[in-house]
Design a protein around this motif. Structure first.
Motif, short mmCIF file in Angstrom:
data_model
loop_
_atom_site.label_atom_id
_atom_site.label_comp_id
_atom_site.label_asym_id
_atom_site.label_seq_id
_atom_site.Cartn_x
_atom_site.Cartn_y
_atom_site.Cartn_z
N ALA A 1 31.22 -28.76 1.58
CA ALA A 1 32.11 -28.17 0.60
C ALA A 1 32.77 -26.89 1.09
CB ALA A 1 31.34 -27.89 -0.70
N LEU A 2 32.03 -26.05 1.82
CA LEU A 2 32.60 -24.78 2.26
C LEU A 2 33.73 -25.00 3.26
CD1 LEU A 2 29.37 -22.59 2.62
CD2 LEU A 2 31.02 -22.66 0.75
N PHE A 3 33.58 -25.93 4.17
CA PHE A 3 34.65 -26.19 5.13
C PHE A 3 35.86 -26.81 4.44
CE2 PHE A 3 36.96 -28.83 8.18
CZ PHE A 3 37.23 -27.89 9.17
N LEU A 4 35.63 -27.72 3.50
CA LEU A 4 36.75 -28.31 2.76
C LEU A 4 37.47 -27.25 1.93
CD1 LEU A 4 35.14 -31.68 1.68
CD2 LEU A 4 37.07 -31.37 3.24
N ALA A 5 36.73 -26.26 1.45
CA ALA A 5 37.37 -25.14 0.76
C ALA A 5 38.24 -24.34 1.72
CB ALA A 5 36.31 -24.24 0.12
N ALA B 1 43.68 -22.92 3.86
CA ALA B 1 44.68 -22.96 4.92
C ALA B 1 45.93 -23.71 4.47
CB ALA B 1 44.09 -23.63 6.17
N TRP B 2 45.75 -24.70 3.63
CA TRP B 2 46.87 -25.49 3.12
C TRP B 2 47.73 -24.68 2.14
CZ3 TRP B 2 48.87 -30.07 4.47
CH2 TRP B 2 49.69 -30.74 3.58
N GLY B 3 47.08 -23.86 1.29
CA GLY B 3 47.82 -23.19 0.23
C GLY B 3 48.15 -21.74 0.47
N ALA B 4 47.44 -21.05 1.38
CA ALA B 4 47.66 -19.62 1.57
C ALA B 4 49.09 -19.26 1.98
CB ALA B 4 46.66 -19.08 2.60
N PRO B 5 49.73 -19.98 2.89
CA PRO B 5 51.08 -19.58 3.29
C PRO B 5 52.09 -19.51 2.14
CG PRO B 5 50.19 -21.14 4.86
CD PRO B 5 49.25 -21.12 3.70
N LEU C 1 43.50 -20.73 -2.77
CA LEU C 1 42.86 -19.64 -2.04
C LEU C 1 41.44 -19.40 -2.56
CD1 LEU C 1 45.79 -17.11 -1.58
CD2 LEU C 1 44.74 -18.59 0.12
N ALA C 2 41.24 -18.36 -3.35
CA ALA C 2 39.90 -18.00 -3.79
C ALA C 2 39.22 -19.07 -4.64
CB ALA C 2 39.95 -16.67 -4.55
N PRO C 3 39.91 -19.74 -5.58
CA PRO C 3 39.21 -20.72 -6.42
C PRO C 3 38.47 -21.81 -5.65
CG PRO C 3 41.30 -20.18 -7.40
CD PRO C 3 41.28 -19.51 -6.06
N PRO C 4 39.06 -22.43 -4.60
CA PRO C 4 38.28 -23.42 -3.87
C PRO C 4 37.02 -22.85 -3.23
CG PRO C 4 40.59 -23.66 -3.37
CD PRO C 4 40.45 -22.38 -4.12
N ALA C 5 37.14 -21.64 -2.69
CA ALA C 5 35.96 -21.03 -2.07
C ALA C 5 34.88 -20.75 -3.10
CB ALA C 5 36.37 -19.73 -1.36
N VAL C 6 35.29 -20.23 -4.26
CA VAL C 6 34.32 -19.95 -5.32
C VAL C 6 33.70 -21.24 -5.83
CG1 VAL C 6 34.04 -19.01 -7.65
CG2 VAL C 6 35.46 -17.80 -5.98
N ALA C 7 34.55 -22.25 -6.05
CA ALA C 7 34.04 -23.53 -6.55
C ALA C 7 33.09 -24.17 -5.54
CB ALA C 7 35.21 -24.47 -6.86
N LEU D 1 41.52 -28.29 13.59
CA LEU D 1 41.95 -28.95 12.35
C LEU D 1 42.44 -27.91 11.34
CD1 LEU D 1 42.12 -31.65 10.78
CD2 LEU D 1 39.85 -31.13 9.87
N CYS D 2 41.72 -26.82 11.20
CA CYS D 2 42.14 -25.75 10.30
C CYS D 2 43.45 -25.12 10.77
CB CYS D 2 41.06 -24.68 10.20
SG CYS D 2 39.81 -25.02 8.94
N ALA D 3 43.60 -24.93 12.08
CA ALA D 3 44.81 -24.30 12.61
C ALA D 3 46.05 -25.16 12.34
CB ALA D 3 44.66 -24.06 14.11
N MET D 4 45.95 -26.45 12.57
CA MET D 4 47.09 -27.34 12.33
C MET D 4 47.37 -27.49 10.83
SD MET D 4 48.51 -28.20 15.15
CE MET D 4 48.17 -26.48 15.62
N THR D 5 46.31 -27.45 10.03
CA THR D 5 46.50 -27.49 8.58
C THR D 5 47.24 -26.24 8.11
OG1 THR D 5 44.47 -28.78 8.32
CG2 THR D 5 45.34 -27.69 6.37
N LEU D 6 46.92 -25.10 8.71
CA LEU D 6 47.62 -23.86 8.38
C LEU D 6 49.09 -23.95 8.74
CD1 LEU D 6 47.51 -20.91 7.45
CD2 LEU D 6 46.91 -20.27 9.80
N LEU D 7 49.41 -24.53 9.90
CA LEU D 7 50.81 -24.70 10.29
C LEU D 7 51.54 -25.62 9.31
CD1 LEU D 7 52.92 -23.99 12.44
CD2 LEU D 7 52.19 -26.01 13.71
N SER D 8 50.87 -26.67 8.89
CA SER D 8 51.45 -27.55 7.87
C SER D 8 51.68 -26.79 6.57
CB SER D 8 50.52 -28.74 7.60
OG SER D 8 50.37 -29.54 8.75
#
Length: 440
Positions: free
Chosen positions: A48-52, A57-61, A381-387, A105-112
């Motif tokens: 769960a933590l990695f998926l958060a 990375a998907w939503g922060a930009p 951002l924060a909600p997925p990490a908290v959840a 995987l996180c890096a490319m997701t961030l670019l996306s």
């Protein structure tokens, strides 16, 4: 003198071209997200933590780049920004094909996510740049349709390609879809051109003069004028009206629930319902079917979008769907719940879009849509990490049920204050020439 030819009658309009491009890019975007989550959970065996972290990375930009995105769209034009964003999405998809570990995987997701931060507000603002009078109701309905179809096509594409050739084949197909979507935007040649620097300067001078007059009438201190003038085209002017603020607050709450549930859904399918990865894609397709049904409903009864109760009622239905989706161990109830959730989300989005477009001057639609998308992405951002952290200790299903319950309460409270939903338009003097809303 002569009747129109069949070819002329069937000519594709710029709005239809825009919808086609959005469907292609949206399909690729959803397929990419499903493929990334599948790779992280089933191939890299992350929790769960990695998926958060992936969700962040998907939503922060979209949040971090929101001020820049709005200014670029309003100055360069949404068509140019959309083409550039599609090109960046192609590069990110090809990079995802080569990923082998969690870090890449996180890096490319961030670019996306960066590409997505520019692509979505550009498409949202595009109707104001198309030829002819502004048709906010029509464009809100059709862009809602362009959002709904990818919710079905994207997971279906991802599920089929992952089953046949793994996640690498899904990422490759995403790159092709992004390329085609960008090519469609190239065809939108008959858009309004960006304002010249002289026109912008004249408009800024006029707005500054109006602001000074307003301050003098209210007895404001002269030392505060420069600060207010600089923010005139920013967040403060967009949140002038109570109805717009109410729309933004509801958007924030609903999308926090979306973001909080994002890293937990696939774990709910895997650990609570004990279903394979293909079930997750099927659940997302049911959600998309609900979105599509909502689009057909409001296309038939578009007067619903302007009703005061409509927006808070959709919030209440979102929470009810989320609760039903996660409250049992039954796959049937999960399908029913996620279908209701998709229907409610399909009603909620166009109502928010219409409120912002009607209540904001058209030359600020890029900023308004960037703000709207930034508020949505705050849920990534924060909600997925908290959840993810809460689910780690309290369990996945109790966390999901709590999220749905809170949204139900929010919708019920919003219904009692529904008089604040109707966004008040800006004064006529502040609107550009193409401010009218279509009327039959």
């Amino acid at each position: 003198m002569t009747a129109p030819t069949p070819a002329a009658a069937r000519r594709i309009t710029p709005l239809q071209t825009l919808v086609l491009g959005q469907i292609l890019i949206g399909t690729a975007s959803w397929a990419a997200l499903i493929a990334v989550q599948t790779k992280a959970s089933y191939e890299l065996h992350q929790g769960a933590l990695f998926l958060a972290a992936v969700a962040m990375a998907w939503g922060a930009p979209t949040i971090l780049l929101s001020p820049l995105v709005g200014r670029v769209i309003d100055s360069r034009g949404p068509r140019t920004v959309g083409i550039a964003a599609a090109s960046l999405s192609v590069a990110a998809s090809l990079g995802l094909v080569l990923t082998e570990g969690p870090a890449t995987l996180c890096a490319m997701t961030l670019l996306s996510g960066v590409a997505r931060a520019f692509a979505q507000p550009a498409a949202d603002a595009m109707p104001s740049w198309l030829p002819g009078p502004a048709e906010h109701v029509k464009s809100s309905v059709w862009l809602g349709f362009a959002t709904s179809v990818p919710m079905i096509a994207g997971p279906a594409l991802a599920a089929g390609l992952v089953a046949v050739g793994g996640t690498a084949s899904a990422f490759t197909a995403n790159a092709v879809a992004y390329l085609l979507g960008g090519g469609v935007f190239v065809l939108l040649r008959l858009t309004r051109t960006p304002e010249t620097e002289q026109a912008k300067e004249a408009k800024r001078a006029k707005e500054a003069q109006q602001t000074r007059e307003m301050k003098q009438a209210k007895g404001m201190k002269q030392g505060e004028e420069a600060k207010e003038d600089r923010s005139r085209l920013g967040l403060r002017s967009l949140l002038t009206h109570r109805g717009l603020r109410f729309t933004i607050v509801l958007t924030l709450i609903v999308w926090i629930s979306y973001g909080a549930m994002t890293p937990l859904e696939i774990l709910y399918i895997k650990s609570v319902l004990h279903r394979p990865a293909g079930t997750f894609a099927t659940v997302e397709m049911v959600f998309g079917a609900g979105l599509l049904a909502a689009t057909l409903l409001i296309a038939r009864f578009d007067g619903l979008l302007g009703r005061r109760f409509f927006l808070p009622l959709s919030v209440l239905l979102v929470g009810a769907g989320q609760f039903l989706y996660s409250a049992t161990h039954s796959l049937t109830f999960a399908y029913l719940g996620v279908g209701l959730w998709g229907l409610a989300a399909g009603l909620f989005g166009p109502a928010c879009r219409l409120s912002l477009l009607q209540g904001t001057p058209a030359d600020q639609h890029g900023r308004a849509m960037a703000l709207w998308r930034a508020v949505q992405s705050f849920g990534s951002l924060a909600p997925p990490a908290v959840a993810g952290a809460v689910a780690h200790f309290a369990g996945v299903q109790p966390t999901l049920v709590a999220i749905g319950s809170l949204v139900v309460v929010t919708g019920a409270c919003a219904l009692t204050r529904s008089r604040a939903i109707q966004a008040k338009p800006q004064p006529a003097a502040m609107k550009p020439r193409f401010e009218k809303v279509e009327k039959v």
